[in-house]
Enzyme design. Structure first.
Site, PDB file in Angstrom:
ATOM      1  N   LYS A 183       0.852  -1.397  -0.079  1.00 36.60           N
ATOM      2  CA  LYS A 183       0.048  -0.082   0.136  1.00 36.60           C
ATOM      3  C   LYS A 183       0.898   1.253   0.076  1.00 36.60           C
ATOM      4  O   LYS A 183       0.614   2.348  -0.649  1.00 36.60           O
ATOM      5  CB  LYS A 183      -0.900   0.103   1.297  1.00 36.60           C
ATOM      6  CG  LYS A 183      -2.195  -0.953   1.127  1.00 36.60           C
ATOM      7  CD  LYS A 183      -2.970  -0.836   2.145  1.00 36.60           C
ATOM      8  CE  LYS A 183      -4.117  -1.898   2.280  1.00 36.60           C
ATOM      9  NZ  LYS A 183      -5.125  -1.643   3.193  1.00 36.60           N
ATOM     10  N   ASP A 229     -10.097   2.769   2.212  1.00 34.99           N
ATOM     11  CA  ASP A 229     -10.292   1.930   3.438  1.00 34.99           C
ATOM     12  C   ASP A 229     -10.796   3.393   4.330  1.00 34.99           C
ATOM     13  O   ASP A 229     -11.991   2.893   5.275  1.00 34.99           O
ATOM     14  CB  ASP A 229      -8.951   1.788   4.177  1.00 34.99           C
ATOM     15  CG  ASP A 229      -8.385   0.607   3.509  1.00 34.99           C
ATOM     16  OD1 ASP A 229      -9.027  -0.350   3.048  1.00 34.99           O
ATOM     17  OD2 ASP A 229      -7.112   0.338   3.616  1.00 34.99           O
TER      18      ASP A 229
END
Length: 265
Positions: free
Chosen positions: A65, A100
């Site tokens: 990420k 997220d």
């Protein structure tokens, strides 16, 4: 046919393929969702290779990420969070997003939780960072609690109107809090919780980012205290829904995607 996918290492356990493909099927979209498992130090290279292969969009999970930031143009939220979990290749350059944060917000909103007042985020890692920014952007005052207090303080310095604390302050922090989000892995491998049961109360909404098991000890304790509970599969669902909608330009068939996700849990 458009090809979408997930890069991570490992990815064999991922529930993203059935969740996304249920969405394609429900809307009659000609698409396929596949997984890629590049070496742990080649996240950025994997994004570049996917673009050359004509992949339409990627999800990104551990450990890539942060690495993929070098291969994309991150949107402002992803830039502030410092992590990307969704890449869109439809523009001139790959665009990076972090869904997220949106996943947590939409999961709470789905359960009728009003995102105002004070939120306590437990954990200052990647998930905690994303959730803290997401809730702060909704206007909540965010209190970050972490086992290593200095990490919570460092994160709070980046998040508007936030403060950092040690776990020993949780009871005090939760006394007048409105939302609690567990962003640690505590409760995943054992029947444990990062939050003392006696600190929970009926005015709280509690989201546990852990989704295996679905009913963690924290959620059982929260339910016993009369709190609103939101299991981690809802956050997982809505981060996927956000990516689906960015890629396809369609409203995601949430019920179909949710059913496929929960069937795999």
């Amino acid at each position: 046919m458009n090809v979408y996918g997930l890069i991570g290492n490992p990815v064999g356990h991922s529930l993203s393929p059935p969740m996304h493909e249920a969405g394609y099927e429900a809307l009659g979209i000609d698409a396929k969702y596949v997984t890629f498992e590049p070496p742990a130090d080649e996240g950025a290279a994997a994004v570049e290779a996917a673009e050359k292969l004509g992949v339409a969009g990627l999800n990104v999970t551990i450990p890539f990420k942060q690495d993929v930031l070098a291969a994309v143009d991150p949107d402002p939220l992803a830039q502030r969070i410092g992590a990307v979990n969704t890449v869109d290749f439809s523009g001139e350059t790959p665009r990076g997003y972090n869904t997220d944060a949106v996943g947590a917000v939409r999961a709470l909103d789905h359960h009728g939780v009003e995102l105002s007042g004070t939120a306590v985020v437990v954990g200052a890692g990647g998930a905690g960072r994303a959730v803290a920014f997401g809730l702060a952007d909704e206007g909540m005052a965010v209190r970050i609690a972490n086992r290593t207090e200095s990490k919570a303080v460092d994160l709070a310095a980046d998040v508007p109107e936030a403060s950092g604390h040690g776990l020993d302050e949780l009871a005090e922090l939760l006394a007048d809090a409105d939302v609690l989000v567990n962003c640690t892995s505590v409760g995943m491998d054992e029947d444990a919780t990062p939050v003392p049961a006696e600190a929970l109360h009926g005015d709280l909404a509690v989201l546990d980012a852990v989704y295996s098991p679905i009913e963690t000890r924290l959620l059982r304790d929260a339910a016993a205290a009369g709190a609103t509970t939101v299991d981690g599969a809802w956050m997982l669902l809505y981060q996927g829904v956000e990516a689906f909608e960015r890629w396809t330009g369609e409203d995601a068939p949430v019920d179909s995607m949710n059913a496929a996700l929960r069937a795999g849990l």
